[in-house]
Design a protein around this motif. Structure first.
Motif, PDB file in Angstrom:
ATOM      1  N   GLY A  11      -0.544 -12.843  -7.359  1.00  0.00           N
ATOM      2  CA  GLY A  11       0.701 -12.492  -6.693  1.00  0.00           C
ATOM      3  C   GLY A  11       0.644 -11.118  -6.055  1.00  0.00           C
ATOM      4  O   GLY A  11      -0.297 -10.340  -6.273  1.00  0.00           O
ATOM      5  N   SER A  12       1.647 -10.824  -5.258  1.00  0.00           N
ATOM      6  CA  SER A  12       1.740  -9.519  -4.604  1.00  0.00           C
ATOM      7  C   SER A  12       3.127  -8.949  -4.800  1.00  0.00           C
ATOM      8  O   SER A  12       4.097  -9.670  -5.039  1.00  0.00           O
ATOM      9  CB  SER A  12       1.440  -9.633  -3.106  1.00  0.00           C
ATOM     10  OG  SER A  12       2.412 -10.427  -2.453  1.00  0.00           O
ATOM     11  N   VAL A  13       3.199  -7.639  -4.685  1.00  0.00           N
ATOM     12  CA  VAL A  13       4.468  -6.912  -4.726  1.00  0.00           C
ATOM     13  C   VAL A  13       4.604  -6.168  -3.412  1.00  0.00           C
ATOM     14  O   VAL A  13       3.645  -5.549  -2.941  1.00  0.00           O
ATOM     15  CB  VAL A  13       4.520  -5.933  -5.906  1.00  0.00           C
ATOM     16  CG1 VAL A  13       5.856  -5.194  -5.943  1.00  0.00           C
ATOM     17  CG2 VAL A  13       4.266  -6.657  -7.222  1.00  0.00           C
ATOM     18  N   CYS A  14       5.781  -6.256  -2.796  1.00  0.00           N
ATOM     19  CA  CYS A  14       6.077  -5.500  -1.585  1.00  0.00           C
ATOM     20  C   CYS A  14       5.064  -5.849  -0.480  1.00  0.00           C
ATOM     21  O   CYS A  14       4.723  -6.999  -0.283  1.00  0.00           O
ATOM     22  CB  CYS A  14       6.088  -4.014  -1.926  1.00  0.00           C
ATOM     23  SG  CYS A  14       6.909  -2.935  -0.729  1.00  0.00           S
ATOM     24  N   SER A  15       4.530  -4.836   0.219  1.00  0.00           N
ATOM     25  CA  SER A  15       3.623  -5.091   1.330  1.00  0.00           C
ATOM     26  C   SER A  15       2.234  -5.502   0.876  1.00  0.00           C
ATOM     27  O   SER A  15       1.356  -5.739   1.719  1.00  0.00           O
ATOM     28  CB  SER A  15       3.524  -3.857   2.240  1.00  0.00           C
ATOM     29  OG  SER A  15       3.024  -2.738   1.523  1.00  0.00           O
ATOM     30  N   GLY A  16       2.031  -5.634  -0.416  1.00  0.00           N
ATOM     31  CA  GLY A  16       0.778  -6.214  -0.899  1.00  0.00           C
ATOM     32  C   GLY A  16       0.570  -7.620  -0.355  1.00  0.00           C
ATOM     33  O   GLY A  16      -0.559  -8.115  -0.302  1.00  0.00           O
ATOM     34  N   ALA A  17       1.659  -8.272   0.067  1.00  0.00           N
ATOM     35  CA  ALA A  17       1.544  -9.602   0.673  1.00  0.00           C
ATOM     36  C   ALA A  17       0.656  -9.565   1.905  1.00  0.00           C
ATOM     37  O   ALA A  17      -0.033 -10.551   2.221  1.00  0.00           O
ATOM     38  CB  ALA A  17       2.931 -10.129   1.038  1.00  0.00           C
ATOM     39  N   LEU A  18       0.651  -8.443   2.629  1.00  0.00           N
ATOM     40  CA  LEU A  18      -0.173  -8.345   3.827  1.00  0.00           C
ATOM     41  C   LEU A  18      -1.661  -8.348   3.488  1.00  0.00           C
ATOM     42  O   LEU A  18      -2.481  -8.806   4.285  1.00  0.00           O
ATOM     43  CB  LEU A  18       0.206  -7.087   4.610  1.00  0.00           C
ATOM     44  CG  LEU A  18       1.628  -7.098   5.180  1.00  0.00           C
ATOM     45  CD1 LEU A  18       1.980  -5.738   5.766  1.00  0.00           C
ATOM     46  CD2 LEU A  18       1.790  -8.183   6.219  1.00  0.00           C
ATOM     47  N   ILE A  19      -2.011  -7.850   2.313  1.00  0.00           N
ATOM     48  CA  ILE A  19      -3.407  -7.901   1.883  1.00  0.00           C
ATOM     49  C   ILE A  19      -3.806  -9.339   1.581  1.00  0.00           C
ATOM     50  O   ILE A  19      -4.880  -9.804   1.989  1.00  0.00           O
ATOM     51  CB  ILE A  19      -3.631  -6.987   0.662  1.00  0.00           C
ATOM     52  CG1 ILE A  19      -3.292  -5.533   1.013  1.00  0.00           C
ATOM     53  CG2 ILE A  19      -5.064  -7.101   0.153  1.00  0.00           C
ATOM     54  CD1 ILE A  19      -3.365  -4.580  -0.160  1.00  0.00           C
ATOM     55  N   LEU A  20      -2.940 -10.064   0.886  1.00  0.00           N
ATOM     56  CA  LEU A  20      -3.218 -11.476   0.629  1.00  0.00           C
ATOM     57  C   LEU A  20      -3.280 -12.248   1.937  1.00  0.00           C
ATOM     58  O   LEU A  20      -4.108 -13.160   2.101  1.00  0.00           O
ATOM     59  CB  LEU A  20      -2.150 -12.073  -0.288  1.00  0.00           C
ATOM     60  CG  LEU A  20      -2.079 -11.541  -1.716  1.00  0.00           C
ATOM     61  CD1 LEU A  20      -1.029 -12.324  -2.510  1.00  0.00           C
ATOM     62  CD2 LEU A  20      -3.437 -11.619  -2.410  1.00  0.00           C
ATOM     63  N   ALA A  21      -2.403 -11.893   2.878  1.00  0.00           N
ATOM     64  CA  ALA A  21      -2.415 -12.566   4.178  1.00  0.00           C
ATOM     65  C   ALA A  21      -3.723 -12.298   4.917  1.00  0.00           C
ATOM     66  O   ALA A  21      -4.309 -13.208   5.520  1.00  0.00           O
ATOM     67  CB  ALA A  21      -1.224 -12.108   5.015  1.00  0.00           C
ATOM     68  N   ALA A  22      -4.188 -11.046   4.885  1.00  0.00           N
ATOM     69  CA  ALA A  22      -5.435 -10.697   5.565  1.00  0.00           C
ATOM     70  C   ALA A  22      -6.620 -11.444   4.969  1.00  0.00           C
ATOM     71  O   ALA A  22      -7.595 -11.736   5.671  1.00  0.00           O
ATOM     72  CB  ALA A  22      -5.663  -9.194   5.494  1.00  0.00           C
ATOM     73  N   GLU A  53     -11.347 -14.340 -16.415  1.00  0.00           N
ATOM     74  CA  GLU A  53     -10.791 -13.761 -17.631  1.00  0.00           C
ATOM     75  C   GLU A  53      -9.401 -13.166 -17.397  1.00  0.00           C
ATOM     76  O   GLU A  53      -8.786 -12.648 -18.331  1.00  0.00           O
ATOM     77  CB  GLU A  53     -11.728 -12.688 -18.164  1.00  0.00           C
ATOM     78  CG  GLU A  53     -13.094 -13.236 -18.592  1.00  0.00           C
ATOM     79  CD  GLU A  53     -14.044 -12.150 -19.063  1.00  0.00           C
ATOM     80  OE1 GLU A  53     -13.662 -10.957 -18.966  1.00  0.00           O
ATOM     81  OE2 GLU A  53     -15.149 -12.491 -19.523  1.00  0.00           O
ATOM     82  N   LEU A  54      -8.918 -13.229 -16.149  1.00  0.00           N
ATOM     83  CA  LEU A  54      -7.602 -12.685 -15.815  1.00  0.00           C
ATOM     84  C   LEU A  54      -6.582 -13.817 -15.783  1.00  0.00           C
ATOM     85  O   LEU A  54      -6.792 -14.834 -15.127  1.00  0.00           O
ATOM     86  CB  LEU A  54      -7.625 -11.980 -14.457  1.00  0.00           C
ATOM     87  CG  LEU A  54      -8.671 -10.881 -14.257  1.00  0.00           C
ATOM     88  CD1 LEU A  54      -8.570 -10.306 -12.855  1.00  0.00           C
ATOM     89  CD2 LEU A  54      -8.512  -9.787 -15.305  1.00  0.00           C
ATOM     90  N   ASP A  55      -5.498 -13.628 -16.481  1.00  0.00           N
ATOM     91  CA  ASP A  55      -4.415 -14.611 -16.402  1.00  0.00           C
ATOM     92  C   ASP A  55      -3.641 -14.436 -15.104  1.00  0.00           C
ATOM     93  O   ASP A  55      -3.389 -15.404 -14.385  1.00  0.00           O
ATOM     94  CB  ASP A  55      -3.469 -14.433 -17.590  1.00  0.00           C
ATOM     95  CG  ASP A  55      -2.265 -15.367 -17.509  1.00  0.00           C
ATOM     96  OD1 ASP A  55      -2.388 -16.506 -18.001  1.00  0.00           O
ATOM     97  OD2 ASP A  55      -1.229 -14.964 -16.948  1.00  0.00           O
ATOM     98  N   THR A  56      -3.271 -13.201 -14.814  1.00  0.00           N
ATOM     99  CA  THR A  56      -2.444 -12.898 -13.641  1.00  0.00           C
ATOM    100  C   THR A  56      -2.994 -11.651 -12.965  1.00  0.00           C
ATOM    101  O   THR A  56      -3.268 -10.650 -13.620  1.00  0.00           O
ATOM    102  CB  THR A  56      -0.981 -12.648 -14.053  1.00  0.00           C
ATOM    103  OG1 THR A  56      -0.490 -13.800 -14.754  1.00  0.00           O
ATOM    104  CG2 THR A  56      -0.102 -12.392 -12.834  1.00  0.00           C
ATOM    105  N   LEU A  57      -3.141 -11.729 -11.649  1.00  0.00           N
ATOM    106  CA  LEU A  57      -3.607 -10.599 -10.853  1.00  0.00           C
ATOM    107  C   LEU A  57      -2.530 -10.265  -9.832  1.00  0.00           C
ATOM    108  O   LEU A  57      -2.104 -11.129  -9.058  1.00  0.00           O
ATOM    109  CB  LEU A  57      -4.918 -10.952 -10.138  1.00  0.00           C
ATOM    110  CG  LEU A  57      -5.466  -9.914  -9.147  1.00  0.00           C
ATOM    111  CD1 LEU A  57      -5.797  -8.598  -9.857  1.00  0.00           C
ATOM    112  CD2 LEU A  57      -6.710 -10.468  -8.436  1.00  0.00           C
ATOM    113  N   LEU A  58      -2.057  -9.015  -9.833  1.00  0.00           N
ATOM    114  CA  LEU A  58      -1.004  -8.572  -8.924  1.00  0.00           C
ATOM    115  C   LEU A  58      -1.547  -7.506  -7.973  1.00  0.00           C
ATOM    116  O   LEU A  58      -2.263  -6.596  -8.393  1.00  0.00           O
ATOM    117  CB  LEU A  58       0.178  -7.997  -9.712  1.00  0.00           C
ATOM    118  CG  LEU A  58       0.902  -8.960 -10.653  1.00  0.00           C
ATOM    119  CD1 LEU A  58       1.981  -8.229 -11.422  1.00  0.00           C
ATOM    120  CD2 LEU A  58       1.491 -10.142  -9.881  1.00  0.00           C
TER     121      LEU A  58
END
Length: 330
Positions: free
Chosen positions: A112-123, A76-81
């Protein structure tokens, strides 16, 4: 009438507040611009957390999550950041969250991620095989994931055409780059005129010139990491306008040109020519920021000799001209 697109931000203790409020304000402003045009809102904004209620930001104040992420339906989510922040380290070690993100990825249209949120996606393994960026201070941490193609000078990697990025899973650089990302998402959804209207309302560039390298300082090598080159590096920094060709540097270091080149690559990860260019660039940036010197004077003092050489190097590394850089940061 198009259905409302749900834009969700997932927060956690000690997240960076602007990583959330910046992008969400872009989507909220898009709704306002549509209403001014007699059109219905396009976005529904949602804040998720481990449980509903207030969550402390890294700045100390709180934002309120409306729903627990584990109770939400990703379809039900279009975009999750996913934002960054001081609490990112703990979330990289949160198996329940990482599992939920892995399950959500194929169901949401955009993640998508913002800033160091990329590290969470990477993990979570969600950036494997993908191009990614993050805050310039966290680029090296992102590089520890060998399956990720890291580009430290991108403001974001979202690309609806998938020519130079990806439209499904993407990342953005430090803090305000989340606003650049959100504007790109709005442009893809609602068109350039609407996105431009939002950018004007927020007094922003629709597409900011340059990458994030213009906001970060090149790292000075630490003495304990460059023991064999330390004396030469110090001499170079004090003699930027001198002849810093490979032959001249080799003579100064009492080494052969081949040995010196090999030593630079071993200790600095780059050849002497590239290091000299970046050293001169860093000095030029400092002069433009702090001294108010003219472009021609900066070029002469830093060894570029001619303003055109300085301009080419600025465009190559920072994607802006020396004049634009000086006007922005001086």
């Amino acid at each position: 009438m198009d259905p409302l697109r749900t834009i969700a931000c997932l927060i956690y203790p000690d997240f960076m507040s602007l990583d959330v409020t910046g992008p969400l304000q872009v989507f909220a402003s898009a709704n306002v611009e549509r209403q001014r045009q007699g059109l219905p809102s396009a976005y529904r904004l949602l804040v998720l957390a481990e449980q509903p209620g207030p969550v402390a930001t890294s700045a100390g104040f709180q934002l309120v999550a409306e729903q627990a992420w584990r109770d939400s339906n990703p379809a039900e989510l279009d975009t999750l950041l996913i934002p960054g922040g001081l609490g990112e380290v703990a979330q990289c070690q949160n198996p329940a969250l990482l599992a939920w993100l892995r399950a959500a990825e194929p169901k949401v249209r955009r993640l998508g991620s913002v800033c160091s949120g990329a590290l969470i996606l990477a993990a979570a393994g969600l950036l494997d095989g993908r191009r990614a960026t993050t805050h310039w201070a966290d680029v090296e941490a992102l590089r520890t994931y060998p399956q990720i193609e890291v580009d430290g000078n991108r403001l974001h990697t979202y690309d609806p055409s998938a020519r130079d990025g990806e439209a499904h899973v993407f990342t953005s650089a430090g803090v305000t780059a989340g606003i650049d990302l959100a504007l790109a998402l709005v442009e893809a959804d609602l068109g350039r005129p609407l996105a431009l209207a939002v950018a004007r309302r927020l007094v922003m560039f629709l597409r900011r010139p340059g990458g994030q390298a213009q906001f970060s300082a090149l790292l000075t090598p630490q003495a304990n990491r460059t023991p064999r080159l330390l004396g030469l590096l110090e001499w170079m920094a004090q003699n930027l306008s001198a002849d810093l060709s490979l032959e001249a540097l080799a003579s100064q270091a009492n080494l052969s040109s081949r040995s010196l080149s090999r030593l630079f690559v071993q200790e600095l990860g780059m050849g002497p020519g590239r290091y000299v260019e970046r050293l001169r660039l860093e000095a030029a940036r400092a002069l433009l920021q702090d001294s108010g010197a003219s472009i021609s004077t900066v070029a002469r003092l830093t060894g570029f000799n001619h303003p055109e050489n300085l301009r080419r190097t600025f465009h190559k590394h920072l994607a802006v001209s020396p004049q634009d850089y000086a006007e922005r940061f001086a």
